[in-house]
Design a protein around this motif. Structure first.
Motif, mmCIF file in Angstrom:
data_model
loop_
_atom_site.group_PDB
_atom_site.id
_atom_site.type_symbol
_atom_site.label_atom_id
_atom_site.label_comp_id
_atom_site.label_asym_id
_atom_site.label_seq_id
_atom_site.Cartn_x
_atom_site.Cartn_y
_atom_site.Cartn_z
ATOM 1 N N GLY A 124 -30.236 -13.687 8.670
ATOM 2 C CA GLY A 124 -30.263 -14.429 7.418
ATOM 3 C C GLY A 124 -31.453 -14.053 6.553
ATOM 4 N N ALA A 125 -32.602 -13.799 7.181
ATOM 5 C CA ALA A 125 -33.786 -13.376 6.436
ATOM 6 C C ALA A 125 -33.550 -12.024 5.758
ATOM 7 C CB ALA A 125 -34.991 -13.299 7.366
ATOM 8 N N ARG A 126 -32.810 -11.144 6.416
ATOM 9 C CA ARG A 126 -32.491 -9.845 5.814
ATOM 10 C C ARG A 126 -31.606 -10.026 4.584
ATOM 11 N NH1 ARG A 126 -30.427 -6.390 10.866
ATOM 12 N NH2 ARG A 126 -29.647 -5.063 9.171
ATOM 13 N N MET A 127 -30.660 -10.958 4.652
ATOM 14 C CA MET A 127 -29.814 -11.247 3.498
ATOM 15 C C MET A 127 -30.657 -11.801 2.353
ATOM 16 S SD MET A 127 -26.431 -12.940 5.250
ATOM 17 C CE MET A 127 -25.685 -13.253 3.651
ATOM 18 N N HIS A 128 -31.554 -12.710 2.693
ATOM 19 C CA HIS A 128 -32.416 -13.310 1.668
ATOM 20 C C HIS A 128 -33.275 -12.246 0.998
ATOM 21 C CE1 HIS A 128 -36.130 -15.278 0.242
ATOM 22 N NE2 HIS A 128 -35.310 -16.236 -0.137
ATOM 23 N N ASP A 129 -33.869 -11.366 1.800
ATOM 24 C CA ASP A 129 -34.735 -10.328 1.247
ATOM 25 C C ASP A 129 -33.973 -9.379 0.330
ATOM 26 O OD1 ASP A 129 -36.812 -11.427 2.662
ATOM 27 O OD2 ASP A 129 -36.787 -9.929 4.269
ATOM 28 N N ALA A 130 -32.700 -9.134 0.627
ATOM 29 C CA ALA A 130 -31.906 -8.203 -0.176
ATOM 30 C C ALA A 130 -31.659 -8.721 -1.578
ATOM 31 C CB ALA A 130 -30.568 -7.913 0.509
ATOM 32 N N LEU A 131 -31.740 -10.040 -1.773
ATOM 33 C CA LEU A 131 -31.509 -10.584 -3.108
ATOM 34 C C LEU A 131 -32.480 -9.991 -4.130
ATOM 35 C CD1 LEU A 131 -30.916 -14.375 -2.295
ATOM 36 C CD2 LEU A 131 -29.192 -12.670 -2.949
ATOM 37 N N GLY A 132 -33.702 -9.726 -3.691
ATOM 38 C CA GLY A 132 -34.681 -9.138 -4.593
ATOM 39 C C GLY A 132 -34.284 -7.763 -5.100
ATOM 40 N N LEU A 133 -33.585 -7.001 -4.278
ATOM 41 C CA LEU A 133 -33.141 -5.673 -4.704
ATOM 42 C C LEU A 133 -32.138 -5.783 -5.846
ATOM 43 C CD1 LEU A 133 -32.616 -3.993 -1.210
ATOM 44 C CD2 LEU A 133 -34.518 -3.633 -2.797
ATOM 45 N N PHE A 134 -31.213 -6.737 -5.728
ATOM 46 C CA PHE A 134 -30.231 -6.918 -6.798
ATOM 47 C C PHE A 134 -30.907 -7.430 -8.075
ATOM 48 C CE2 PHE A 134 -27.813 -7.639 -2.821
ATOM 49 C CZ PHE A 134 -26.976 -6.533 -2.904
ATOM 50 N N GLU A 135 -31.879 -8.324 -7.909
ATOM 51 C CA GLU A 135 -32.608 -8.826 -9.070
ATOM 52 C C GLU A 135 -33.316 -7.674 -9.789
ATOM 53 O OE1 GLU A 135 -33.525 -13.118 -9.090
ATOM 54 O OE2 GLU A 135 -31.602 -12.163 -9.528
ATOM 55 N N ASP A 136 -33.903 -6.763 -9.024
ATOM 56 C CA ASP A 136 -34.595 -5.628 -9.636
ATOM 57 C C ASP A 136 -33.617 -4.709 -10.368
ATOM 58 O OD1 ASP A 136 -37.020 -6.546 -8.734
ATOM 59 O OD2 ASP A 136 -37.147 -5.151 -7.038
ATOM 60 N N LEU A 137 -32.423 -4.515 -9.796
ATOM 61 C CA LEU A 137 -31.422 -3.682 -10.464
ATOM 62 C C LEU A 137 -31.013 -4.279 -11.811
ATOM 63 C CD1 LEU A 137 -28.997 -2.586 -7.581
ATOM 64 C CD2 LEU A 137 -30.341 -1.074 -9.060
ATOM 65 N N LEU A 138 -31.104 -5.589 -11.926
ATOM 66 C CA LEU A 138 -30.685 -6.269 -13.154
ATOM 67 C C LEU A 138 -31.820 -6.444 -14.163
ATOM 68 C CD1 LEU A 138 -28.407 -8.909 -11.442
ATOM 69 C CD2 LEU A 138 -27.636 -7.136 -13.034
#
Length: 203
Positions: A124-138
């Motif tokens: 779950g922590a890995r999923m949470h951390d990945a959100l930042g990557l999508f935010e950066d792409l946007l």
């Protein structure tokens, strides 16, 4: 073109978004999730979506998106510039083969008689951390790679659960996992992107 589907399928929604983007009308064939025999009869395997166009049978959502992009050139799903197209293809491959592993593993763990809570927390922590990557792409753009395209079709059906939760009647364990392990602020770029993609046409 006919496409076999089951309710609430994330992979089916990928195709619906791509076809809507291209203005392609699809004939949807609803299949009981408990009886995949119609899908197996036409494609030799049980997973949806399956697209049938004349004698052609295409399955796997990513393959169907590629097929649609070749069949209907405009508007494109992938950038025409080779370098930008390669970047999107790398993203699609990462999303399908890396990003999707933690939620799939969590759902599988929750199906065990005694789920490993530490393992679930780690994933779950890995999923949470990945959100930042999508935010950066946007950052500074409306869609993941600037213009709406394949990357948005691939990711939205999974990330939308962070913004909207599950739909009424959707009790899928995998979808509940997508909600529970992707906390998202209502004012975040990813939430705004989810709303923009959600408002787009679907076939």
């Amino acid at each position: 073109m006919r496409v076999y589907r089951i309710p609430f399928s994330t992979n089916v929604e990928r195709v619906a978004l791509a076809a809507g983007h291209k203005g392609v009308e699809l004939e949807w064939i609803d299949v009981d999730p408990a009886d995949r025999s119609p899908v197996e009869a036409v494609s030799g395997q049980p997973l949806v979506p399956v697209l049938v166009d004349g004698d052609e049978v295409v399955f796997d959502s990513t393959v169907i998106l590629d097929w649609l992009d070749r069949r209907v050139a405009e508007p494109p799903l992938y950038p025409r510039d080779p370098a930008h197209r390669a970047e999107v293809r790398v993203f699609v491959d990462w999303f399908n083969n890396v990003w999707k592993r933690p939620p799939n593993l969590i759902a599988a763990e929750l199906g065990n008689p005694e789920p490993d809570t530490e393992r679930i927390a780690e994933l779950g922590a890995r999923m949470h951390d990945a959100l930042g990557l999508f935010e950066d792409l946007l950052d500074g753009r409306d869609y993941l790679f600037g213009e709406f395209g394949a990357a948005d079709c691939i990711a939205f059906p999974f990330l939308k659960y962070a913004a909207f939760g599950t739909a009424p009647g959707d009790d899928d364990l995998f979808h509940r996992t997508l909600v529970e392990h992707q906390p998202l602020d209502a004012g975040s770029p990813l939430h705004g992107w989810s709303s923009r993609v959600d408002s787009r046409p679907r076939s």
